[in-house]
Design a protein around this motif. Structure first.
Motif, short mmCIF file in Angstrom:
data_model
loop_
_atom_site.label_atom_id
_atom_site.label_comp_id
_atom_site.label_asym_id
_atom_site.label_seq_id
_atom_site.Cartn_x
_atom_site.Cartn_y
_atom_site.Cartn_z
N LEU A 34 15.78 32.84 15.51
CA LEU A 34 17.21 32.72 15.79
C LEU A 34 17.72 31.29 15.66
CD1 LEU A 34 19.83 34.10 16.65
CD2 LEU A 34 19.17 33.68 19.04
N THR A 38 19.74 30.08 12.28
CA THR A 38 21.15 29.77 12.51
C THR A 38 21.46 28.33 12.14
OG1 THR A 38 21.23 31.39 14.33
CG2 THR A 38 22.99 29.76 14.22
N THR A 39 20.55 27.42 12.50
CA THR A 39 20.72 26.02 12.12
C THR A 39 20.76 25.87 10.61
OG1 THR A 39 19.60 25.26 14.12
CG2 THR A 39 19.72 23.70 12.29
N CYS A 42 24.11 27.17 9.23
CA CYS A 42 25.21 26.26 9.54
C CYS A 42 25.16 25.01 8.66
CB CYS A 42 25.16 25.85 11.01
SG CYS A 42 25.59 27.16 12.17
N LEU A 53 30.16 31.86 13.20
CA LEU A 53 28.91 31.54 13.88
C LEU A 53 28.48 32.69 14.77
CD1 LEU A 53 26.63 29.62 14.73
CD2 LEU A 53 28.19 28.63 16.41
N GLY A 56 27.22 35.51 12.64
CA GLY A 56 25.92 35.16 12.08
C GLY A 56 24.81 35.29 13.09
N MET A 57 25.04 34.82 14.31
CA MET A 57 24.00 34.89 15.34
C MET A 57 23.70 36.33 15.75
SD MET A 57 24.73 31.58 17.79
CE MET A 57 23.13 31.76 18.60
N VAL A 60 21.66 37.81 12.87
CA VAL A 60 20.29 37.30 12.86
C VAL A 60 19.48 37.92 14.00
CG1 VAL A 60 18.84 35.25 13.20
CG2 VAL A 60 20.85 35.12 11.73
N ALA A 161 22.30 35.25 6.68
CA ALA A 161 23.03 34.44 7.66
C ALA A 161 23.94 33.43 6.97
CB ALA A 161 22.04 33.72 8.57
N ILE A 165 27.97 33.02 7.55
CA ILE A 165 28.52 31.84 8.20
C ILE A 165 29.41 31.03 7.26
CG2 ILE A 165 27.81 29.55 9.06
CD1 ILE A 165 25.67 30.96 10.69
#
Length: 294
Positions: A34, A38-39, A42, A53, A56-57, A60, A161, A165
């Motif tokens: 996660l 996510t990083t 982004c 965001l 996306g989270m 994921v 993701a 995003i």
């Protein structure tokens, strides 16, 4: 007579129990999937809105749940040794229920992706195929095929993701370079998660790199983390201070794996490895905004 308050309490209890079960399925890989994914999204997309965001989270995490339920439905014996708090070994859910849940989650993920576009659906299907090969066909049993499945899993979920995003439905050259590099990083370093799980993997008959070549695996971990730290710093053209900090981080994680060899230390080293992996996934942002050039 059943009162509304009793019904509300029963509903809260039911929902709370199953929500906790879902969280326990995904708990171990929140730091592995996660946060780094996510990083990555982004940094690569890059992020344009808080709403994206959140989408996306959620996407994921739901796909992480799909992988986790499938994997844990087939690894109860291993988890009884390594992670007895997980839903199956702790008795929160039976193997039969877990296998049924696995297919329910697949359906939910497909429905979710179906509302977000054809390209996202393809990522869900790719992740499902990878997970099926890993768990049902048995490719998790050898370190090479296991790492290849890890590439498929990580890159499909990263691309999905990133599509959610970012504003563009297709990935540009920077994004694709980041995905290719991420796959290579995962293939060469994901064995870091196996050091602390040797006892359980042996019980399940798996052959991971730390089991097949324990000393070589630890030496290789030091070398590859430093090499990737230097290589990624150069590729994404980050500045000298950021480069020094990133290389020190990679060297520190590698040194821990080499010098501290008990399961407790390996679990802590794996946490630091995931910090390093998250930072590595942040570096492509420098190609977009040059904020790491100092």
């Amino acid at each position: 007579m059943v009162h509304c308050r009793d019904i509300a309490v029963a509903v809260r209890t039911f929902v709370g129990h199953h929500a906790k079960t879902a969280v326990l399925f995904t708990h171990s890989d929140i730091k592995t999937i996660l946060f780094p994914v996510t990083t990555f999204a982004c940094a690569v997309a890059p992020l344009h809105a808080a709403r994206r965001l959140l989408f996306g989270m959620v996407w994921v995490w739901s796909h992480q749940l799909m992988c986790n339920v499938s994997n844990q439905a087939n690894s109860r014996n291993e988890d009884m040794v390594n992670k007895p708090w997980r839903p199956l070994p702790s008795g929160r859910i039976s193997e039969r229920q877990a296998r049924a849940l696995r297919w329910i989650v697949v359906g939910v993920c497909l429905l979710l992706s179906g509302t977000l576009g054809r390209g996202v659906v393809l990522m869900t299907l790719g992740l499902f195929v990878t997970t099926f090969l890993y768990d049902e066909v048995g490719l998790s049993g050898h370190h090479v095929s296991k790492n290849l499945c890890a590439i498929g899993g990580y890159t499909t979920i990263e691309m999905g993701a990133t599509k959610l995003i970012g504003e563009a439905p297709e990935l540009d050259a920077v994004a694709m370079a980041a995905v290719y590099l991420s796959g290579a990083i995962i293939f060469t370093t994901i064995h870091a998660q196996d050091f602390a799980d040797v006892e359980g993997d042996v019980a399940l008959g798996r052959v991971t790199l730390p089991i097949y070549a324990p000393d070589l695996a630890r030496t290789f971990t030091v070398v590859i983390l430093i090499a990737w730290s230097l290589g990624l710093s150069a590729f994404w053209n980050i500045g000298p201070i950021c480069r020094a900090l990133f290389v020190v981080l990679g060297g520190t994680v590698g040194a821990r794996y080499y010098l501290l060899r008990d399961p407790k230390a390996d679990r802590r080293s794996y946490v630091l490895y995931n910090v390093w992996l998250t930072v590595a996934h942040l570096l492509p942002l420098n190609a977009r905004a040059e904020i790491l050039s100092f």
